[in-house]
Each structure stands twice: as structure tokens, then as C-alpha cells.
Write an enzyme that holds these catalytic residues in place. Structure first.
Site, mmCIF file in Angstrom:
data_model
loop_
_atom_site.group_PDB
_atom_site.id
_atom_site.type_symbol
_atom_site.label_atom_id
_atom_site.label_comp_id
_atom_site.label_asym_id
_atom_site.label_seq_id
_atom_site.Cartn_x
_atom_site.Cartn_y
_atom_site.Cartn_z
ATOM 1 N N ARG A 121 0.860 -1.188 0.000
ATOM 2 C CA ARG A 121 0.000 0.000 0.000
ATOM 3 C C ARG A 121 0.889 1.229 0.000
ATOM 4 N NH1 ARG A 121 -3.426 -2.764 -1.581
ATOM 5 N NH2 ARG A 121 -5.530 -3.145 -0.760
ATOM 6 N N GLU A 124 -2.833 7.785 -4.870
ATOM 7 C CA GLU A 124 -3.079 7.085 -6.143
ATOM 8 C C GLU A 124 -4.273 7.731 -6.815
ATOM 9 O OE1 GLU A 124 -3.422 2.821 -5.842
ATOM 10 O OE2 GLU A 124 -1.579 2.699 -4.678
ATOM 11 N N HIS A 155 -0.553 0.165 -9.763
ATOM 12 C CA HIS A 155 -1.247 -0.771 -8.859
ATOM 13 C C HIS A 155 -1.795 -1.976 -9.625
ATOM 14 C CE1 HIS A 155 -3.496 -0.845 -4.717
ATOM 15 N NE2 HIS A 155 -3.176 -2.060 -5.123
HETATM 16 C C1 GLV Z 1 -4.766 -5.035 -4.139
HETATM 17 O O1 GLV Z 1 -4.024 -4.137 -3.821
HETATM 18 C C2 GLV Z 1 -5.375 -5.901 -3.179
HETATM 19 O O2 GLV Z 1 -5.329 -5.612 -1.961
HETATM 20 O O3 GLV Z 1 -5.928 -6.929 -3.588
#
Ligand code: GLV
Ligand code: GLV
Length: 328
Positions: A241, A270, A289
Site C-alpha cells: 500500500r 493514487e 497498482h
Molecule cells: C490489491 O491491492 C489488493 O489488496 O488486492
């Protein structure tokens, strides 16, 4: 009996999307971008379930807006920091998430970033595209060795352990820091991974890969003090994260040479704005991401998100529950 009412904050892949549409009275936000806050507060009104993406906060206000009949929140992600699980638990609302199916895909990608940063793959690609490639050069784009280097894994859960599996194939020395995992954990032993404190990990590692959930305690875990401990040749990989890393401190560390390189799948915020100073640096890779973004994995995540949702609506235990405390 009328079907349960569910708000889905974005279209998810098949087959989960169809399962949800068939089984419930679903309102699905159809756009590519997340729904505005007002749309969420409006959309959840009177709903029995919410199927959310990590881009939409599901907090107390949203649960209040839904109403007391809300039975389940199913989050299409393994991480669930966007959901206020304390409030959900206090209201006996199970929160679903999608672990396991994305572990290998995500670890594959974290290792991809590790290698791409070590060997300056994106810089090399830019170099060619910019017409700079004149000849083979003895000192052209020299990177760092991976085989035999030391990898520090912060957070030795499923994905962190997946990283260790991959690293063992490259004869890496593996360190891990995780208060919840014992030094004699079977995977740690099998991979020859040594449990150390975070300071030792930061000091000794050539690569540091982050796999810890985002909580108030882990927010900005990587700050100026952490970068100061790291080797000047160290490479940081973050697929967990964004807010685990202080972006201003990272920028300063990359610019001053406190650390060598960073590869980020996740950022704060983000999306990372195009005018972010981080994007002016050469020694960074930023991707949007996508660590769990394989065709197969995103489909399997949709099946689990649907299964969690339907279980919650029917009062059954969720196959993958983020707050099992609700079951006493
Ligand atoms: C993506 O970041 C997830 O947590 O699946
Ligand atoms: C996620 O699956 C983790 O435990 O790292």
C-alpha cells in the site's frame, strides 16, 4: 421472496459479476472511475450488501447511509484498509476479502519489480525509445546483482512468503521482519529465511520488499529515518500500500543517494500526479497498482468476492472473512 439489494461500486470481472447479477438485485456503478462519494452514499441506501473496490472508502458514514439491514461488505481485494472494519465488527457485519488466489500473481510481480529495478529495465527501454542507443558500452546502464544478494521482507504473510520462495531460487540470503511470525515458522525454515528486527533488516538488505497491511502503526513505516539506515545501494520494492512509504522522504532519499532505487506498484496518493517530483527521478519505477492484475487471478478474485457477498447475505460464514471476530 424479493432478492437482496446490493450496491457494487464498479464492474468486476467475470464470472463473479454475472453470479452477483443473477443472485441479487444489483446496482452496479458502470463507469471506469470510482463513483463519487455522494453516489456511494446514495447507492447504498437500503442495501443488504455492498461489493466494494479498494478505491472506495467504506466507512461509518457509508454504513450509516446503508442502514441497519446491511449484512455484508465484500471487498474485491486482499487488502481491506479502505473498509472501517472496527465499525463493521461493532455492527456484526462481516467484511469479505480475496486472499490466497492473488498471492502468487502478486509475488511474481513484486519479484518482477525487484529485477526490473536491479537491472534498470525501464531506463534501458527509455534509452532505446529516445534514440540514445549508439553502441554496446562497457559501462552502459550497469545495475545490481540479484543472485546471492540479501533480500529483506517486511511482512512475512502469504505474499511475503511467496517472495521468499522466489528469492530462494536466486540463492538470495533472506531476512524477514514480522512481529506475528515466529523465527521457526515452517516456511521460514524451509526457505532459510532468518527473522530479524526491522533495524537489522534495513541495515543488512540489498533489496527491501514490503508486504505488510496498512494500519495506523505501519503508515509511513518507511520514512527518512528508515532510509538513513538502508544501504546506499539498496532497492525498495512496494507492492503493498502506498502510504507505507512517506513519498517526500523517499524522494529525498533517492535524490541524495541514501538509497539507490525504488520500484512502486502503489503510491501515496493514487494515482500519483504527473507533476509528482518522484516522476522526475531516473532511479524509480512507478506502475499503476497492477500486482494482482493477471487475467486468471482477477477472475478468481471475482468468484471469491461474489461468494463472500452471497454467504453474507444468506447469513452463512464468509469463505474469506477479514474480521472473523464477528463469529465470536
Ligand atoms: C490489491 O491491492 C489488493 O489488496 O488486492
Ligand atoms: C496477503 O495475502 C498477505 O498475507 O500478504
Amino acid at each position: 421472496m424479493s432478492k437482496a439489494k446490493v450496491f457494487v461500486t464498479r464492474i468486476i470481472p467475470e464470472p463473479g459479476m454475472q453470479t452477483v447479477r443473477d443472485a441479487v438485485d444489483a446496482t452496479v456503478w458502470p463507469e471506469d472511475l470510482p463513483p463519487p462519494r455522494e453516489t456511494v452514499l446514495d447507492g447504498v441506501r437500503g442495501c443488504d450488501g455492498i461489493l466494494s473496490l479498494l478505491t472506495t472508502p467504506i466507512d461509518q458514514e457509508v454504513m450509516d447511509a446503508a442502514g441497519s439491514q446491511l449484512k455484508v461488505v465484500s471487498n474485491y481485494a486482499v487488502g481491506f484498509d479502505n473498509v472501517d472494519t472496527d465499525t463493521a465488527t461493532a455492527r456484526n457485519i462481516p467484511v469479505g476479502h480475496t486472499p490466497d488466489v492473488l498471492t502468487d500473481t502478486t509475488a511474481d510481480f513484486a519479484f518482477t519489480l525487484l529485477m526490473a529495478a536491479a537491472r534498470r529495465v525501464t531506463e534501458g527501454s527509455r534509452y532505446v525509445l529516445e534514440g540514445k542507443w549508439q553502441t554496446w558500452g562497457p559501462s552502459l546502464l550497469l545495475g545490481q546483482d540479484i543472485t546471492g544478494a540479501t533480500l529483506g521482507i517486511v511482512g512475512f504473510g502469504r505474499i511475503g512468503k511467496g517472495m521468499a520462495h522466489r528469492a530462494s531460487g536466486f540463492d538470495m540470503d533472506i531476512l524477514f521482519a514480522d512481529d506475528w511470525v515466529a523465527a521457526d515458522d515452517p516456511v521460514a525454515v524451509a526457505m532459510g529465511a532468518r527473522k530479524v528486527d526491522l533495524d537489522t533488516l534495513l541495515t543488512e538488505s540489498d533489496f527491501v520488499s514490503v508486504h505488510t497491511p496498512l494500519t495506523p502503526e505501519t503508515t509511513h513505516l518507511f520514512d527518512a529515518a528508515a532510509f538513513a539506515r538502508m544501504k546506499s545501494t539498496a532497492i525498495l520494492i512496494n507492492t503493498a500500500r502506498g502510504p507505507l512509504v512517506n513519498p517526500d522522504d523517499l524522494h529525498a532519499a533517492l535524490k541524495s543517494g541514501d538509497i539507490l532505487y525504488a520500484a512502486l506498484d502503489v503510491t501515496e496518493p493514487e494515482p500519483l500526479p504527473l507533476d509528482s517530483p518522484l516522476l522526475e527521478l531516473d532511479n524509480i519505477i512507478v506502475v499503476p497498482h497492477i500486482a494482482s492484475a493477471s487475467v486468471t487471478t482477477r477472475a478468481r478474485m471475482s468468484e471469491i468476492a461474489a461468494a463472500n457477498l452471497l454467504a453474507g447475505l444468506e447469513g452463512r460464514r464468509l469463505p474469506h472473512c477479514a474480521n472473523p471476530e464477528v463469529y465470536g
